[in-house]
Scaffold this motif. Structure first.
Motif, PDB file in Angstrom:
ATOM      1  N   PHE A 129      -7.296   2.548   1.782  1.00 34.73           N
ATOM      2  CA  PHE A 129      -6.879   1.336   2.495  1.00 34.73           C
ATOM      3  C   PHE A 129      -5.375   1.162   2.413  1.00 34.73           C
ATOM      4  CE2 PHE A 129      -6.131  -3.283   2.687  1.00 34.73           C
ATOM      5  CZ  PHE A 129      -6.707  -3.552   3.915  1.00 34.73           C
ATOM      6  N   LEU A 130      -4.775   0.836   3.557  1.00 39.25           N
ATOM      7  CA  LEU A 130      -3.350   0.505   3.615  1.00 39.25           C
ATOM      8  C   LEU A 130      -3.238  -0.977   3.973  1.00 39.25           C
ATOM      9  CD1 LEU A 130      -2.013   3.509   5.744  1.00 39.25           C
ATOM     10  CD2 LEU A 130      -1.869   3.213   3.263  1.00 39.25           C
ATOM     11  N   PRO A 131      -2.814  -1.812   3.029  1.00 37.45           N
ATOM     12  CA  PRO A 131      -2.668  -3.239   3.326  1.00 37.45           C
ATOM     13  C   PRO A 131      -1.507  -3.485   4.282  1.00 37.45           C
ATOM     14  CG  PRO A 131      -1.873  -2.795   1.122  1.00 37.45           C
ATOM     15  CD  PRO A 131      -2.426  -1.499   1.654  1.00 37.45           C
ATOM     16  N   ILE A 132      -1.582  -4.594   4.998  1.00 42.13           N
ATOM     17  CA  ILE A 132      -0.461  -4.985   5.859  1.00 42.13           C
ATOM     18  C   ILE A 132       0.661  -5.435   4.931  1.00 42.13           C
ATOM     19  CG2 ILE A 132       0.348  -6.710   7.516  1.00 42.13           C
ATOM     20  CD1 ILE A 132      -2.376  -6.573   8.825  1.00 42.13           C
ATOM     21  N   ALA A 133       1.834  -4.877   5.143  1.00 44.55           N
ATOM     22  CA  ALA A 133       2.980  -5.167   4.267  1.00 44.55           C
ATOM     23  C   ALA A 133       3.596  -6.500   4.596  1.00 44.55           C
ATOM     24  CB  ALA A 133       4.019  -4.065   4.377  1.00 44.55           C
TER      25      ALA A 133
END
Length: 133
Positions: A129-133
């Motif tokens: 998972f790549l969180p929204i920065a």
């Protein structure tokens, strides 16, 4: 340029993936229901392939299907995944694979919510998972 030996490529997958990830992604295993780290996950971001890091599903497409696996009503793009018929285990299903590296992700079923009516039932162990920065 010569073709890479299949056993060499398999060794590379084994060295890059955990045993659980290898079993699912390269051998089409399935994790037990309700056991995956992304099943209850609700953060905003993008779910990616654990094997090749390709973007697969947006968090906005995730929903609680009650199936025991993370479910999405559509991939991030049509080109992100490939599908093929799976007749293993005495069933007829549509398998979902990462279009980038051909890793097994899960299956898609025609019982999902609008707008697509589809349920992409995906193994958590095949995702990161790549969180929204």
């Amino acid at each position: 340029m010569s073709e890479q030996n299949p056993s060499t490529k398999d060794d590379q997958w084994r060295s890059r993936l955990t045993p659980e990830q290898y079993a699912v992604c390269r051998c089409s295993a399935t994790e037990p229901p309700f056991s995956g780290k992304w099943y209850w996950h609700k953060a905003a971001g993008t779910y990616i392939c654990v094997a090749c890091r390709a973007k697969l599903f947006a968090s906005e497409a995730k929903y609680d299907s009650g199936s025991g696996w993370p479910s999405y009503f559509q991939p991030i793009s049509r080109a992100a995944v490939s599908v093929l018929q799976d007749e293993s285990h005495g069933m007829r299903r549509t398998e979902v694979r990462c279009a980038g590296c051909d890793s097994h992700l899960g299956h898609v079923f025609p019982d999902g919510p609008k707008p697509t009516g589809l349920r992409y039932c995906i193994n958590s162990v095949a995702l990161d998972f790549l969180p929204i920065a």
